[in-house]
Design an enzyme around this catalytic site. Structure first.
Site, short mmCIF file in Angstrom:
data_model
loop_
_atom_site.label_atom_id
_atom_site.label_comp_id
_atom_site.label_asym_id
_atom_site.label_seq_id
_atom_site.Cartn_x
_atom_site.Cartn_y
_atom_site.Cartn_z
N ALA A 154 16.25 -10.17 -16.30
CA ALA A 154 15.75 -8.99 -15.61
C ALA A 154 14.78 -8.20 -16.48
O ALA A 154 13.68 -7.84 -16.05
CB ALA A 154 16.92 -8.11 -15.17
N VAL B 179 20.45 -14.58 -15.44
CA VAL B 179 20.66 -14.27 -14.03
C VAL B 179 20.07 -15.39 -13.18
O VAL B 179 18.87 -15.56 -13.13
CB VAL B 179 20.00 -12.92 -13.66
CG1 VAL B 179 20.16 -12.65 -12.17
CG2 VAL B 179 20.59 -11.80 -14.49
N ALA C 189 18.93 -20.85 -9.93
CA ALA C 189 18.15 -21.35 -8.81
C ALA C 189 17.32 -20.21 -8.24
O ALA C 189 17.69 -19.04 -8.34
CB ALA C 189 19.06 -21.94 -7.73
N LYS D 192 13.32 -27.53 -6.29
CA LYS D 192 14.31 -27.19 -5.26
C LYS D 192 13.59 -27.13 -3.91
O LYS D 192 12.65 -26.37 -3.74
CB LYS D 192 14.97 -25.84 -5.58
CG LYS D 192 15.92 -25.34 -4.51
CD LYS D 192 16.45 -23.95 -4.87
CE LYS D 192 17.29 -23.37 -3.73
NZ LYS D 192 17.75 -22.00 -4.03
#
Length: 536
Positions: free
Chosen positions: A16, A47, A50, A78
């Site tokens: 973050a 964090v 994916a 993905k």
């Protein structure tokens, strides 16, 4: 009008903090100084492993090279999320379906979902009726090609990444320091407030008083500034989402030569297990309800699910989850990002995306040093909308499950609260498929995504709804049959043209064996930031 903000102080590192530093440095005027204060005594919390399809856009905006990113973060591609065993069909067999990064086409002006719901697609499920992504997934392929001759039948693809979150934070930290971010390694022992209750300074253990203007709280679950110093309440989602524990484990690929190009979510007895395939390993875990399983019971169930994939003597790390959010993301002169702002179970891989969006909203609603109420309120409205949208979409998965093999699943269906908004939508969708008017302010989950879940779960075949759905338009079967023939041929062509996922990753990492070449540009990206990329 207040003086311009000339200084942004980020408290906390990790994904973050460093994503905020790098992104704002790319976007903000050079005269705005950006400082990141990071404790040397608090370990980095990665964090999210994916992401969603806006991530490629963000990386390119920050100037991060595809090849370096893939190699440094052990990243993989993905194409969507595979949901296993969340529902059963009419014969009691578990259902598998994909929530893909793909938009359904229109057939004679009508979206494919209407045709599929009316006529089905033979032995193909909804996603396979128009998209090759499930075929690519099951063939260990990805949306890209290597040295393939002829025209690409799917030149544009929606994709995101799986990544090592700790390594990603390290890459961002290195880049941030190289691009002028002031990095202070020190502990924040106290927060000094002025007479208005705004943050005036941070009291650092080694370097003393550090004056601030605009503060970004990226201190994780502690919420050091937003909650502890400013006293903003935490709104729990426990009434909506029953899972409050997780356990995590890293496991090797069963076959190192084969890597799936999608996240998997597999329903277990009292929650669900994730599987995030990186280049070098699989990140996996079990999100569960302590009201239905003890830690020992959950660990036994999780390891049994992994079977031979679990390393000998594996002991999953148990993580308590506080699901909910800071009531307001922006309080006085402080904005909370990442876990400081809130946490919703990671079923749809939204953690990094919500940080990304929070930063983009800040650029749209950038304050002066007066920190105008209207600006702050506008930011909080969109942040509130995003949190509610993500919460509701995850609640949808539980409310529409039809499992009866464990009290957990029956409780998830009948005992958990849903918002008035979601209750209204579910009532509406008993009579018709979702439309754009149903979710006009969607930040991430459009009506097409809701349709994919409804049809993927086969809810209309299992007692949900009123039989034939309402529609005003004619729906002849002949165009649908012709489309199915065309899409089947196209799916086969795409499957033949696209490359093995691991080979593409080797090429992008610069590790493909001698004699093989690959174009390391990843293709077209939908710059609109939509969660879907059209395949037709």
């Amino acid at each position: 009008m207040g003086d311009p903000v000339t200084s942004i102080t980020i408290v906390g590192g990790g994904t973050a903090g460093w994503l905020a530093a790098c992104f704002l440095r790319t976007k903000c005027a050079p005269k705005i100084k950006i400082t990141l204060i990071e404790s040397p005594n608090v370990p980095t919390v990665g964090v999210g492993e994916a992401t969603v399809p806006h991530m490629p856009v963000t990386l390119r905006e920050m100037g991060i090279d595809d090849q370096e990113f893939m190699r440094r973060c052990n990243a993989s591609f993905k194409m969507g999320v595979m949901f296993n065993d969340w529902n059963v069909d009419r014969k009691g067999r578990f259902i598998r379906y994909m929530n893909p990064f793909a938009s359904p086409p229109r057939i004679e002006g009508v979206e494919a979902g209407h045709y599929f719901q009316a006529y089905g697609a033979g032995n193909r499920d909804y996603i396979r009726s128009f998209s090759p992504l499930m075929d690519l997934f099951e063939s260990w392929k990805c949306p890209f090609s290597l040295n393939k001759q002829g025209e690409d039948p799917m030149p544009r693809a929606g994709y995101a990444y799986h990544l090592d979150a700790v390594k990603f934070a390290g890459l961002l930290a290195e880049r941030g320091r190289d691009h002028g971010i002031e990095h202070i390694l020190d502990d924040v022992d106290d927060v000094e407030l002025d007479e208005r209750g705004f943050v005036a300074a941070l009291i650092l253990r080694e370097t003393g008083r550090h004056p601030v203007q605009l503060v970004l709280d990226c201190t994780g679950f502690r919420g050091l500034v937003i909650q502890k110093a400013l006293g903003e309440p935490f709104d729990s989602y426990a009434d909506y989402l029953g899972n409050d524990r997780a356990m995590a484990l890293q496991v090797p690929h069963p076959d190192p030569e084969k890597i799936r190009a999608a996240t998997q979510s597999t329903a277990l007895g009292a929650g669900w297990s994730w599987a995030v395939p990186l280049f070098n390993r699989i990140g996996t875990g079990y999100v569960f309800s302590s009201a239905h399983r003890t830690d020992d019971e959950a660990a036994e169930e999780f390891l049994a699910h992994l079977g031979d994939m679990a390393p000998p003597g594996a002991e999953p790390r148990v993580i308590p989850m506080r699901v909910g959010r800071s009531r307001r993301a922006w309080v006085k002169n402080c904005i909370a990002l990442g876990l400081s702002g809130g946490f919703i179970e990671p079923l749809e891989s939204t953690a990094i995306h919500m940080i990304d969006m929070g930063l983009r909203w800040l650029l749209q609603y950038f304050p002066s040093q007066d920190y105008e109420d209207a600006t702050r309120d506008a930011y909080n409205r969109v942040s509130d909308g995003m949190f509610n949208e993500v919460r509701d979409f995850i609640c949808l998965h539980y409310r529409l499950n039809n499992r009866t093999d464990d009290p957990y699943w029956m409780d998830s269906r009948t005992q958990l609260k849903i918002s008035d908004r979601l209750e209204h939508l579910l009532d509406l969708w008993r009579h018709q498929l979702p439309t754009p008017l149903d979710v006009p302010s969607a930040h991430l989950f459009t009506y097409n995504v809701f349709t994919a879940v409804l049809l993927g779960k086969q809810v209309y075949d299992n007692g949900y709804g009123e039989g034939q759905l309402n529609r005003s338009f004619a729906l002849p079967e002949k165009p649908w049959k012709a489309f199915l023939r065309q899409s089947a041929a196209r799916n086969r062509a795409v499957l033949d043209h696209k490359a093995d996922h691991r080979r593409v990753l080797l090429a992008l990492r610069g590790e493909l064996r001698a004699g093989m070449r690959a174009n390391t540009r990843l293709g077209e990206v939908d710059e609109s930031g939509a969660a879907e990329s059209a395949l037709f």
